[in-house]
Design an enzyme around this catalytic site. Structure first.
Site, mmCIF file in Angstrom:
data_model
loop_
_atom_site.group_PDB
_atom_site.id
_atom_site.type_symbol
_atom_site.label_atom_id
_atom_site.label_comp_id
_atom_site.label_asym_id
_atom_site.label_seq_id
_atom_site.Cartn_x
_atom_site.Cartn_y
_atom_site.Cartn_z
ATOM 1 N N GLY A 1 98.092 24.235 -11.441
ATOM 2 C CA GLY A 1 99.088 23.384 -10.797
ATOM 3 C C GLY A 1 100.500 23.719 -11.240
ATOM 4 O O GLY A 1 100.745 24.702 -11.954
ATOM 5 N N PHE A 2 101.400 22.893 -10.810
ATOM 6 C CA PHE A 2 102.830 23.120 -11.054
ATOM 7 C C PHE A 2 103.132 23.179 -12.559
ATOM 8 O O PHE A 2 103.537 24.220 -13.098
ATOM 9 C CB PHE A 2 103.610 22.004 -10.344
ATOM 10 C CG PHE A 2 105.027 21.816 -10.772
ATOM 11 C CD1 PHE A 2 105.869 22.914 -10.972
ATOM 12 C CD2 PHE A 2 105.542 20.539 -10.967
ATOM 13 C CE1 PHE A 2 107.197 22.730 -11.368
ATOM 14 C CE2 PHE A 2 106.855 20.348 -11.354
ATOM 15 C CZ PHE A 2 107.684 21.435 -11.565
ATOM 16 N N TYR B 1 97.506 5.076 -8.634
ATOM 17 C CA TYR B 1 97.821 6.240 -9.484
ATOM 18 C C TYR B 1 98.317 5.783 -10.859
ATOM 19 O O TYR B 1 97.817 6.211 -11.898
ATOM 20 C CB TYR B 1 98.884 7.114 -8.799
ATOM 21 C CG TYR B 1 99.470 8.170 -9.707
ATOM 22 C CD1 TYR B 1 98.708 9.245 -10.149
ATOM 23 C CD2 TYR B 1 100.805 8.092 -10.137
ATOM 24 C CE1 TYR B 1 99.239 10.208 -11.004
ATOM 25 C CE2 TYR B 1 101.344 9.054 -10.985
ATOM 26 C CZ TYR B 1 100.560 10.107 -11.408
ATOM 27 O OH TYR B 1 101.094 11.057 -12.255
ATOM 28 N N LYS C 1 96.609 6.183 -14.748
ATOM 29 C CA LYS C 1 97.272 6.828 -15.892
ATOM 30 C C LYS C 1 97.287 5.879 -17.094
ATOM 31 O O LYS C 1 97.076 6.301 -18.235
ATOM 32 C CB LYS C 1 98.685 7.272 -15.519
ATOM 33 C CG LYS C 1 98.713 8.482 -14.600
ATOM 34 C CD LYS C 1 98.222 9.733 -15.315
ATOM 35 C CE LYS C 1 98.164 10.948 -14.428
ATOM 36 N NZ LYS C 1 97.623 12.127 -15.086
#
Ligand SMILES: NC(=O)c1ccc[n+]([C@@H]2O[C@H](COP(=O)([O-])OP(=O)(O)OC[C@H]3O[C@@H](n4cnc5c(N)ncnc54)[C@H](O)[C@@H]3O)[C@@H](O)[C@H]2O)c1
Length: 336
Positions: free
Chosen positions: A17-18, A164, A168
């Site tokens: 990923g990024f 989301y 987390k």
């Protein structure tokens, strides 16, 4: 004395990923061995992920596993191969379903990936006696809390406003339990909107750049006054590398931001400047799950990690736009 990463092995989940691919480069440059686990899902164009890791394909200290962290048996196989090596390095857990708005549509996949996936890794850390675990958390755990900025690590995070954010917060809490029960040393890093070359296409900076460049309207949620603490990816990587070196306490949380905020209208004006094009604004109501401001207090990370962000948004945006224009040309040459 600076920390010696060389010869140590790190499992980077989400390494295609990024942020993960930038971290992979930094770890390899520091002499470490890097094992990436990534499922290359299609949350966004997987060609970007393949492109992110292409430079390391033949690196002698790099291994890649296309593996879903939700699947315990397959994940355990990776630990069968590398678990012992990870004992003197650690796990840097970045794999997640990211993004606030899509989490309202698919909460189950967020929970399974971000919570069950994290549990699987914590269990394997316990079984294979891995000592260090770095977790990518998010500024979104602070909820919509404009009265309490800049956000500080000891603030109440019991009211996340999206699935989301909630996953987390659950990940942090679960890892606290593992640090307490099994002496797993955990560092949870709350990233504040990260940008730079390779940024995810769903995030505002990337999405707006593409739409402005293509002459299409950009959806602007709210009146443009929402503020974000935008963090340049090199600064985030400096913070993650420092967290890897940090060994002074069994469980710690750090904000990683720039500690500077930019409102959405100003961000758009900067992008117009970088691209030399005017944005067409498609004004829309604020979206459920979105917060009005993120703003990091980074005193703790400065003090304990030596974290020292360098890149102001006005310097970082042109670098992103340059990457985007190059990537656009390269993508056009790849198969669909
Ligand atoms: N980019 C940001 O602004 C930001 C802000 C706060 C927190 N974070 C967190 O940082 C981490 C990295 O974010 P990013 O922006 O690089 O996201 P990204 O989507 O580019 O990277 C996540 C990677 O995880 C992989 N992945 C997802 N589900 C998986 C699964 N079940 N098994 C294996 N791999 C899986 C994806 O294929 C992807 O390559 C995430 O945990 C994210 O929640 C990012």
């Amino acid at each position: 004395m600076s920390y010696d990463y060389s010869g140590k092995t790190y499992l980077v989940t989400g390494g295609a990923g990024f942020i993960g691919s930038h971290l992979t480069r930094a770890l390899l440059d520091a002499g470490a061995h890097v094992v990436v686990v990534d499922e290359f899902n299609d949350f966004y164009d997987p060609a970007i992920k393949a492109h992110n890791l292409a430079p390391f394909a033949n690196h002698p200290r790099f291994r890649l596993y296309r593996q879903d962290i939700r699947e315990f048996v397959g994940l355990r196989d990776v630990f069968e191969h590398h678990g012992r090596g990870l004992q003197n390095g650690g796990i840097i857990h970045l794999a997640a379903r990211a993004g606030v708005r899509p989490s309202l549509k698919e909460p189950r996949i967020y929970l399974e990936t971000n919570v069950t996936g994290t549990l699987n890794l914590a269990e394997l850390a316990r079984e294979f006696q891995v000592k260090k675990f770095i977790f990518a958390s998010s500024s979104s755990v602070y909820g919509d809390n404009p009265q309490q900025v800049p956000f500080q690590e000891d603030q109440d995070i019991s009211k996340p406003i999206s699935p989301y954010a909630s996953t987390k917060a659950m990940g942090e809490s679960l890892l606290y339990t593992y640090s307490h029960l099994y002496a797993l040393q955990v560092v949870a890093l709350r990233f504040f909107t990260v940008y730079g070359p390779g940024q995810r296409p769903d995030l505002a900076i990337h999405k707006f750049t593409r739409l402005i460049d293509e002459g299409k309207p950009i959806p602007v949620f709210g009146d443009g006054s929402t503020r974000r603490d935008y963090t340049y990816v090199d600064d985030i990587i400096q913070g993650v590398m420092a967290a890897v070196a940090y060994e002074r306490s069994p469980y710690e949380i750090f904000n990683l931001g720039e500690s500077q905020t930019t409102d959405l209208s100003t961000l758009i004006a900067y992008l117009e400047g970088c691209l030399g094009k005017k944005a067409l604004i498609d004004r829309q109501p604020m979206q459920p799950g979105d917060v009005s401001i993120t703003y990091a207090n980074i005193d703790k990370a400065r003090l304990l990690l030596g974290y020292n962000p360098q890149t102001k948004i006005r310097e970082g945006l042109p670098r992103f736009v340059e990457w985007y224009l190059n990537w656009k040309e390269m993508r056009a040459l790849l198969p669909v």
